[in-house]
Design a protein around this motif. Structure first.
Motif, mmCIF file in Angstrom:
data_model
loop_
_atom_site.group_PDB
_atom_site.id
_atom_site.type_symbol
_atom_site.label_atom_id
_atom_site.label_comp_id
_atom_site.label_asym_id
_atom_site.label_seq_id
_atom_site.Cartn_x
_atom_site.Cartn_y
_atom_site.Cartn_z
ATOM 1 N N UNK A 151 6.847 17.436 4.992
ATOM 2 C CA UNK A 151 5.480 17.141 4.625
ATOM 3 C C UNK A 151 4.772 18.243 3.994
ATOM 4 N N UNK A 152 5.285 19.578 4.557
ATOM 5 C CA UNK A 152 4.538 21.095 4.232
ATOM 6 C C UNK A 152 5.086 21.172 2.983
ATOM 7 N N UNK A 153 6.202 21.207 2.707
ATOM 8 C CA UNK A 153 7.055 21.591 1.351
ATOM 9 C C UNK A 153 6.094 20.818 0.202
ATOM 10 N N UNK A 154 5.948 19.480 0.275
ATOM 11 C CA UNK A 154 5.372 18.854 -0.826
ATOM 12 C C UNK A 154 3.706 19.476 -0.817
ATOM 13 N N UNK A 155 2.971 19.401 0.317
ATOM 14 C CA UNK A 155 1.446 19.773 0.203
ATOM 15 C C UNK A 155 1.542 21.464 -0.354
ATOM 16 N N UNK A 156 2.519 22.189 -0.154
ATOM 17 C CA UNK A 156 2.494 23.795 -0.292
ATOM 18 C C UNK A 156 2.703 23.659 -2.077
ATOM 19 N N UNK A 157 3.249 22.829 -2.535
ATOM 20 C CA UNK A 157 3.686 22.629 -3.750
ATOM 21 C C UNK A 157 2.461 22.428 -4.764
ATOM 22 N N UNK A 158 1.379 21.330 -4.240
ATOM 23 C CA UNK A 158 0.068 21.367 -4.659
ATOM 24 C C UNK A 158 -0.691 22.326 -4.410
ATOM 25 N N UNK A 159 -0.852 23.105 -3.458
ATOM 26 C CA UNK A 159 -1.585 24.272 -3.004
ATOM 27 C C UNK A 159 -1.253 25.246 -4.036
ATOM 28 N N UNK A 160 -0.088 25.541 -4.339
ATOM 29 C CA UNK A 160 0.370 26.674 -5.267
ATOM 30 C C UNK A 160 0.136 26.492 -6.589
ATOM 31 N N UNK A 161 -0.109 25.231 -7.013
ATOM 32 C CA UNK A 161 -0.495 24.823 -8.438
ATOM 33 C C UNK A 161 -1.894 25.275 -8.684
ATOM 34 N N UNK B 293 0.848 -1.223 -0.162
ATOM 35 C CA UNK B 293 -0.068 0.104 -0.036
ATOM 36 C C UNK B 293 0.911 1.311 -0.029
ATOM 37 N N UNK B 294 1.946 1.185 0.752
ATOM 38 C CA UNK B 294 2.797 2.431 0.768
ATOM 39 C C UNK B 294 3.488 2.651 -0.686
ATOM 40 N N UNK B 295 3.659 1.721 -1.329
ATOM 41 C CA UNK B 295 4.277 1.859 -2.600
ATOM 42 C C UNK B 295 3.352 2.535 -3.518
ATOM 43 N N UNK B 296 1.990 2.179 -3.213
ATOM 44 C CA UNK B 296 1.029 2.545 -4.185
ATOM 45 C C UNK B 296 0.643 4.189 -3.862
ATOM 46 N N UNK B 297 0.792 4.549 -2.506
ATOM 47 C CA UNK B 297 0.612 5.880 -2.138
ATOM 48 C C UNK B 297 1.632 6.714 -2.628
ATOM 49 N N UNK B 298 3.087 6.185 -2.457
ATOM 50 C CA UNK B 298 4.165 6.927 -2.966
ATOM 51 C C UNK B 298 3.997 7.275 -4.550
ATOM 52 N N UNK B 299 3.430 6.292 -5.333
ATOM 53 C CA UNK B 299 3.245 6.329 -6.726
ATOM 54 C C UNK B 299 2.191 7.434 -7.069
ATOM 55 N N UNK B 300 1.381 7.348 -6.139
ATOM 56 C CA UNK B 300 0.431 8.618 -6.340
ATOM 57 C C UNK B 300 0.765 9.965 -6.083
ATOM 58 N N UNK B 301 1.623 9.981 -5.062
ATOM 59 C CA UNK B 301 2.359 11.122 -4.748
ATOM 60 C C UNK B 301 3.168 11.807 -5.985
ATOM 61 N N UNK B 302 3.866 10.760 -6.724
ATOM 62 C CA UNK B 302 4.646 11.382 -7.720
ATOM 63 C C UNK B 302 3.753 12.039 -8.877
ATOM 64 N N UNK B 303 2.711 11.079 -9.187
ATOM 65 C CA UNK B 303 1.784 11.608 -10.048
ATOM 66 C C UNK B 303 1.286 13.101 -9.875
ATOM 67 N N UNK B 304 0.814 13.229 -8.648
ATOM 68 C CA UNK B 304 0.195 14.266 -8.254
ATOM 69 C C UNK B 304 1.297 15.673 -8.231
ATOM 70 N N UNK B 305 2.282 15.249 -7.516
ATOM 71 C CA UNK B 305 3.414 16.275 -7.606
ATOM 72 C C UNK B 305 4.279 16.775 -8.839
#
Length: 234
Positions: free
Chosen positions: A137-147, A80-92
């Protein structure tokens, strides 16, 4: 005057927050078992708000409930963690693509704030692993927010919370803290100068390293992490 009784929904929320913090801080370990009665006694609360908090954590994927044997912190599921990391990559990666398509004279405030946090001299960098983990964690979340896509940002926040327990362990080594600052600086510099392909490659590599660290985590490391935090509160 006597203190007013705490509203049941507020008490359930407080118990929920404390239990989730216990999980993220390794006071409750993956696989640990406990009963509603034990939590109620520790929280000095009745079983009703405890049960509400436990079922909420179950719905969010942090706990399992077993007939007769009570509650259990969900064991680590690396597939499951592998899948979540893959989803992170797609979104970021999509977030970076959108950020780099903005006009050259337009930088979202969130991106500017990230630059002030991460593009600093060595002597100004934090060295506390827990603090850097929260900033990461905030760094990666804020990239999404900025988008600018709120639904993408919401999904990304949910993914980030599910993998938080493992990301915390990624910052127990001093060299990972130094690398995180260096890699974030490179990613931000590429975004700010609209080098989209380079920024995406840097970010994907950055996350892949973190994903690889997940597979090196053992039960021994988890128990070692618990030794570094305060005992379970009474």
């Amino acid at each position: 005057m006597p203190r007013a009784a705490e509203r049941p929904e507020s008490l359930a929320e407080r118990i929920y927050a404390r239990l989730k913090d216990d999980i993220f801080e390794f006071r409750l370990m993956p696989g640990d078992r406990f009963s509603e009665g034990e939590i109620a006694e520790r929280m000095a609360a009745s079983r009703t708000p405890v049960r509400q908090a436990l079922h909420r954590l179950q719905r969010e994927g942090f706990l399992d409930v077993h007939f007769r044997s009570g509650w259990q912190v969900r064991p680590l599921d690396f597939a499951q963690f592998d899948e979540l990391y893959e989803l992170r990559i797609v979104l970021e990666l999509e977030a970076i693509r959108r950020l780099c398509q903005r006009p050259t004279d337009e930088h979202p405030p969130a991106l500017q704030a990230l630059a002030r946090t991460w593009m600093v001299q060595k002597e100004d960098q934090l060295q506390d692993g827990a603090a850097v983990s929260r900033l990461d964690e905030a760094f990666h979340c804020q990239l999404l927010e900025a988008a600018g896509n709120r639904e993408m940002a919401r999904v990304h926040r949910e993914v980030s919370e599910k993998i938080r327990i493992l990301r915390r362990l990624d910052f127990t080594q001093p060299q990972r803290i130094d690398l995180t600052y260096a890699e974030h600086q490179q990613i931000l510099d590429a975004i700010l100068t609209r080098r989209s392909e380079e920024a995406q490659q840097l970010l994907k590599g950055h996350i892949e390293v973190s994903k690889a660290e997940v597979h090196s985590i053992t039960l021994h490391k988890l128990y070692g992490a618990r030794q570094r935090v305060e005992p379970m509160p009474e």
